[in-house]
Motif scaffolding. Structure first.
Motif, PDB file in Angstrom:
ATOM      1  N   ASP A  71       0.826  -1.216   0.000  1.00 33.08           N
ATOM      2  CA  ASP A  71       0.000   0.000   0.000  1.00 33.08           C
ATOM      3  C   ASP A  71       0.860   1.265   0.000  1.00 33.08           C
ATOM      4  O   ASP A  71       0.481   2.277  -0.588  1.00 33.08           O
ATOM      5  N   PHE A  72       2.013   1.196   0.699  1.00 32.08           N
ATOM      6  CA  PHE A  72       2.891   2.353   0.813  1.00 32.08           C
ATOM      7  C   PHE A  72       4.351   1.915   0.684  1.00 32.08           C
ATOM      8  O   PHE A  72       4.693   0.754   0.922  1.00 32.08           O
ATOM      9  N   VAL A  73       5.202   2.880   0.340  1.00 33.95           N
ATOM     10  CA  VAL A  73       6.650   2.659   0.289  1.00 33.95           C
ATOM     11  C   VAL A  73       7.319   3.753   1.109  1.00 33.95           C
ATOM     12  O   VAL A  73       7.032   4.935   0.921  1.00 33.95           O
ATOM     13  N   PHE A  74       8.181   3.350   2.031  1.00 32.67           N
ATOM     14  CA  PHE A  74       9.036   4.293   2.744  1.00 32.67           C
ATOM     15  C   PHE A  74      10.365   4.335   1.991  1.00 32.67           C
ATOM     16  O   PHE A  74      11.145   3.391   2.043  1.00 32.67           O
ATOM     17  N   SER A  75      10.602   5.425   1.287  1.00 35.19           N
ATOM     18  CA  SER A  75      11.753   5.515   0.384  1.00 35.19           C
ATOM     19  C   SER A  75      12.906   6.245   1.077  1.00 35.19           C
ATOM     20  O   SER A  75      12.712   7.317   1.659  1.00 35.19           O
ATOM     21  N   LEU A  93       4.080   4.068  -8.966  1.00 31.69           N
ATOM     22  CA  LEU A  93       3.072   4.140  -7.917  1.00 31.69           C
ATOM     23  C   LEU A  93       2.559   5.566  -7.789  1.00 31.69           C
ATOM     24  O   LEU A  93       3.302   6.518  -8.072  1.00 31.69           O
ATOM     25  N   PRO A  94       1.331   5.753  -7.324  1.00 33.05           N
ATOM     26  CA  PRO A  94       0.851   7.112  -7.046  1.00 33.05           C
ATOM     27  C   PRO A  94       1.772   7.804  -6.040  1.00 33.05           C
ATOM     28  O   PRO A  94       2.216   7.189  -5.074  1.00 33.05           O
ATOM     29  N   LYS A  95       2.049   9.056  -6.275  1.00 34.14           N
ATOM     30  CA  LYS A  95       3.012   9.792  -5.469  1.00 34.14           C
ATOM     31  C   LYS A  95       2.663   9.778  -3.986  1.00 34.14           C
ATOM     32  O   LYS A  95       3.555   9.738  -3.136  1.00 34.14           O
ATOM     33  N   GLU A  96       1.376   9.788  -3.671  1.00 34.93           N
ATOM     34  CA  GLU A  96       0.972   9.822  -2.271  1.00 34.93           C
ATOM     35  C   GLU A  96       1.262   8.511  -1.540  1.00 34.93           C
ATOM     36  O   GLU A  96       1.233   8.451  -0.305  1.00 34.93           O
ATOM     37  N   ARG A  97       1.554   7.471  -2.298  1.00 35.42           N
ATOM     38  CA  ARG A  97       1.881   6.181  -1.667  1.00 35.42           C
ATOM     39  C   ARG A  97       3.384   5.988  -1.456  1.00 35.42           C
ATOM     40  O   ARG A  97       3.801   5.010  -0.823  1.00 35.42           O
ATOM     41  N   VAL A  98       4.206   6.873  -1.996  1.00 36.33           N
ATOM     42  CA  VAL A  98       5.669   6.773  -1.856  1.00 36.33           C
ATOM     43  C   VAL A  98       6.125   7.934  -0.971  1.00 36.33           C
ATOM     44  O   VAL A  98       5.992   9.099  -1.340  1.00 36.33           O
ATOM     45  N   ILE A  99       6.660   7.603   0.191  1.00 38.46           N
ATOM     46  CA  ILE A  99       6.929   8.610   1.218  1.00 38.46           C
ATOM     47  C   ILE A  99       8.432   8.742   1.446  1.00 38.46           C
ATOM     48  O   ILE A  99       9.097   7.760   1.792  1.00 38.46           O
ATOM     49  N   PRO A 100       9.003   9.926   1.248  1.00 41.98           N
ATOM     50  CA  PRO A 100      10.437  10.128   1.517  1.00 41.98           C
ATOM     51  C   PRO A 100      10.706  10.038   3.019  1.00 41.98           C
ATOM     52  O   PRO A 100      10.235  10.885   3.788  1.00 41.98           O
ATOM     53  N   VAL A 101      11.441   9.037   3.431  1.00 39.97           N
ATOM     54  CA  VAL A 101      11.678   8.817   4.867  1.00 39.97           C
ATOM     55  C   VAL A 101      13.145   8.979   5.245  1.00 39.97           C
ATOM     56  O   VAL A 101      13.485   9.724   6.150  1.00 39.97           O
ATOM     57  N   GLY A 102      14.040   8.289   4.543  1.00 40.03           N
ATOM     58  CA  GLY A 102      15.450   8.325   4.912  1.00 40.03           C
ATOM     59  C   GLY A 102      15.911   7.000   5.467  1.00 40.03           C
ATOM     60  O   GLY A 102      15.270   5.958   5.266  1.00 40.03           O
ATOM     61  N   LEU A 103      17.003   7.015   6.218  1.00 41.99           N
ATOM     62  CA  LEU A 103      17.625   5.784   6.709  1.00 41.99           C
ATOM     63  C   LEU A 103      17.862   5.885   8.228  1.00 41.99           C
ATOM     64  O   LEU A 103      18.875   6.399   8.678  1.00 41.99           O
ATOM     65  N   PRO A 104      16.919   5.368   9.026  1.00 36.84           N
ATOM     66  CA  PRO A 104      17.015   5.503  10.487  1.00 36.84           C
ATOM     67  C   PRO A 104      18.280   4.923  11.108  1.00 36.84           C
ATOM     68  O   PRO A 104      18.750   5.418  12.137  1.00 36.84           O
TER      69      PRO A 104
END
Length: 364
Positions: free
Chosen positions: A132-136, A149-160
């Motif tokens: 449903d979502f991607v943490f990119s 994928l729809p832009k709202e499903r791909v979320i810029p997160v980073g590398l914890p």
């Protein structure tokens, strides 16, 4: 039965048990984090500790070696998804790999990109569409993923994982019985499914073995130890040329990132560790494997980083690229500018991860 429960008997039974169990167990949202390898688990650990401290969620971790996680508040680990109790209703499922999502889960699913090496042939595979979502974690991956994928499903997160600032430098020095006055060099070659694209590891090891003025640890991708995945090639055993080098195996007490944090120079190819080292402000050298970047559709990135990541001449034992890099790092500003644009939310990825997870849970 098929007509009544088209999604399968197990899904029906799971939902029934979950609805009954909710009358008796905690009402906190339950988040499942799936990491099939110890390496992938490392990318979750900082987030797991923060979620545990928040005391707002119940966390289940599916991983083969997560027994110690059971000591954390609100955290429970299972070795496989088959051990997971059918009566526990998941509110979100997050995986570090393209493994098949358990069909009986009725919750938002998230793919968590766990590395920042530009293997652009991998980051936007068809399997991504199952989530449903991607943490990119980094910009080039994100730009490919939003094409599929729809832009709202791909979320810029980073590398914890980069936010864990703990250092094991003294442990490393003592374990390897290093002379603490010598610079520490880490060489971290990666694996490729097309074994013809793997770096010329033996030539590089032979070169490094002549550098007695340095402490050197070789920390390969785990699959490089598996001859069956390397067409019978044995890079590290029975090689007299590398007797002076220390090989960090998958069973070691140190991760490659532990070694990088303690290092003075990091050498690699397309591995995520090369880019993680840049993010940690380490001095970085390339091994020069341009073919691997081409294979991974990342030539543009190679052409950019070659400007500030020099390549030693591995066939020339008189080459002084490493020595010059140790003596004076003149390229740090260029590396910093690159990685700040490349990596999302540097220093803030865990916070963004949890915020976005919270939003997904809120909206179901």
């Amino acid at each position: 039965m098929p007509a009544l429960f088209p999604s399968g008997k197990k899904k029906f039974l799971h939902n029934l048990c979950c609805n009954l169990a909710r009358f008796f167990i905690s009402s906190k949202p339950l988040v499942i984090l799936e990491a099939y390898t110890p390496f992938h688990l490392e990318h979750f650990k900082h987030v797991i500790h923060l979620l545990s401290e928040m005391d707002e969620y119940n966390i289940v971790v599916i991983t083969p070696n997560g027994k110690d996680l059971n000591e954390l508040k609100n955290v429970q680990a299972y070795k496989t998804i088959n051990e997971y109790p059918i009566y526990k209703k998941a509110d979100a499922f997050i995986s570090t790999d393209y493994n098949k999502i358990p069909h009986w889960f009725s919750c938002p699913t998230i793919y968590f990109g766990h590395g920042i090496g530009p293997k652009l042939d991998y980051v936007a595979r068809d399997e991504l569409l199952e989530f449903d979502f991607v943490f990119s974690p980094y910009r080039p991956a994100y730009e490919l993923q939003i094409q599929n994928l729809p832009k709202e499903r791909v979320i810029p997160v980073g590398l914890p994982i980069l936010e864990d600032k703990s250092s094991r430098q003294q442990e490393i020095i003592e374990f390897y019985q290093f002379d603490g006055s010598k610079p520490l060099i880490i060489y971290a070659p990666s694996w490729c499914s097309d074994t013809t694209k793997i770096s010329d590891i033996k030539t590089i090891l032979a070169f490094l073995s002549t550098k007695k003025q340095f402490n050197i640890v070789v920390s390969p991708h785990p699959l490089l130890f598996d001859k069956n995945r390397c067409k019978g090639e044995d890079f590290f055993k029975n090689n007299n040329k590398i007797k002076l080098l220390h090989i960090n195996t998958p069973e070691s007490q140190f991760t490659t990132l532990d070694l990088v944090k303690a290092s003075d120079i990091v050498i690699s190819d397309i591995s995520s560790i090369l880019f993680e080292a840049m993010a940690l402000k380490k001095n970085v050298l390339l091994d020069g494997n341009k073919d691997l970047y081409e294979h991974c559709n990342a030539l543009k990135i190679y052409d950019e980083i070659i400007k500030f990541c020099p390549v030693p001449c591995w066939n020339n034992n008189e080459d002084l690229t490493i020595e010059h890099a140790i003596e004076l790092d003149t390229l740090s500003k260029q590396r910093e500018l690159f990685i700040n644009n490349y990596l999302f939310n540097s220093g803030n990825a865990s916070k963004i991860f949890i915020q976005q997870l919270s939003e997904i849970l809120k909206h179901g």
